[in-house]
Write a protein that holds these residues in place. Sequence first.
Motif, PDB file in Angstrom:
ATOM      1  N   THR A  64       0.819  -1.214   0.000  1.00  0.00           N
ATOM      2  CA  THR A  64       0.000   0.000   0.000  1.00  0.00           C
ATOM      3  C   THR A  64       0.852   1.263   0.000  1.00  0.00           C
ATOM      4  N   LYS A  65       2.163   1.127   0.178  1.00  0.00           N
ATOM      5  CA  LYS A  65       3.045   2.310   0.177  1.00  0.00           C
ATOM      6  C   LYS A  65       3.192   2.919  -1.214  1.00  0.00           C
ATOM      7  N   PHE A  66       2.829   2.148  -2.260  1.00  0.00           N
ATOM      8  CA  PHE A  66       3.033   2.654  -3.619  1.00  0.00           C
ATOM      9  C   PHE A  66       1.970   3.719  -3.921  1.00  0.00           C
ATOM     10  N   LEU A  67       2.332   4.978  -3.752  1.00  0.00           N
ATOM     11  CA  LEU A  67       1.376   6.076  -3.962  1.00  0.00           C
ATOM     12  C   LEU A  67       2.026   7.183  -4.787  1.00  0.00           C
ATOM     13  N   PRO A  68       2.243   6.928  -6.080  1.00  0.00           N
ATOM     14  CA  PRO A  68       2.876   7.959  -6.912  1.00  0.00           C
ATOM     15  C   PRO A  68       1.961   9.171  -7.058  1.00  0.00           C
ATOM     16  N   MET A  69       2.532  10.300  -7.446  1.00  0.00           N
ATOM     17  CA  MET A  69       1.711  11.478  -7.757  1.00  0.00           C
ATOM     18  C   MET A  69       0.950  11.195  -9.056  1.00  0.00           C
TER      19      MET A  69
END
Length: 322
Positions: free
Chosen positions: A12-17
Amino acid sequence: MNHQSIDTTTATKFLPMVSVVVPIYNAEADLSALIACLSAQTYPKDRVEYLLVDNNSSDRTLTLLQEAAASSVIKISALSENQIQSSYAARNTGIRAATGEIIAFTDADCHPQPQWLESLIQPFVNSEVVIVAGEITALPGNTLLEEYAELQDILSQKHTLAHPFCAYGQTANLAIRRTALEKVGLFRPYLTTGGDADICWRILQQNLGRLEFAPQATVQHRHRTTLKELASQWRRYGRSNRYLHELHGIELMPELNLAEYGHRLGRWMFKELPKNTVKAIAGKASLVDLLNTPLTVFVIQARISGQKNAKLPENAKIIAWL
């Protein structure tokens, strides 16, 4: 136990702009529903911007966009593209203003579901993925033509993902890595249809990475409700065939001759209609089942006429760049 929780947090850390680009033309009736859907997204609000691009509307669209940008809980930028009348030119204006590393697209008459963006972005965790297509389903409709389109699953990405030439996703529900656009260019601004296939194919043919399907990333779209709108939709698909034939060499759709039309309608009248009428009396078939074949012949004819009468404008070959 602990190990598992580490896995889920890394996932869940994958949070690109992300920059969401929506071209808008004369859509004042659709705007409040669209903005409500965008505001309900589960993707973190500080990791996404919404670039809503008015394409020279003659109604109050631009004013409403500016009001939404000033008062919304999400980050909305109201932009305009007044030079070129084309949704692709409007998308390019949005892309040029975008700051995200992933650019997502939908349309003004679409209802992205709350998990849409979150599900659409997840596959990009794999660096080989450069394009992600989400699924397009129908908004509930009760007219005969809406039921027909629903039965045929007209809008589903499964048709475009299975395209015999090369898979692509429709811009109603699509996301592209910004680096891919830097390498192959943006949409062809003067193209009026077929630009989604064109941009996906240019990216995939350069082997920049692969396309992934995210079935949970759902956008609902309204089906056409009149024969005139249905014919216009399928003529546009026909024009798209012609343009993509000229740009990429795809095969044209074969024309049906009178004998083939006669055969289809004859089989319908003497075989399908009596059988489905019996089913309808028993409550096992509806009006759309009874009229399925004539409607299909109608849309095939519209598509063929669109393909036949279209001519790719010279300027539609131009590719815009970042």
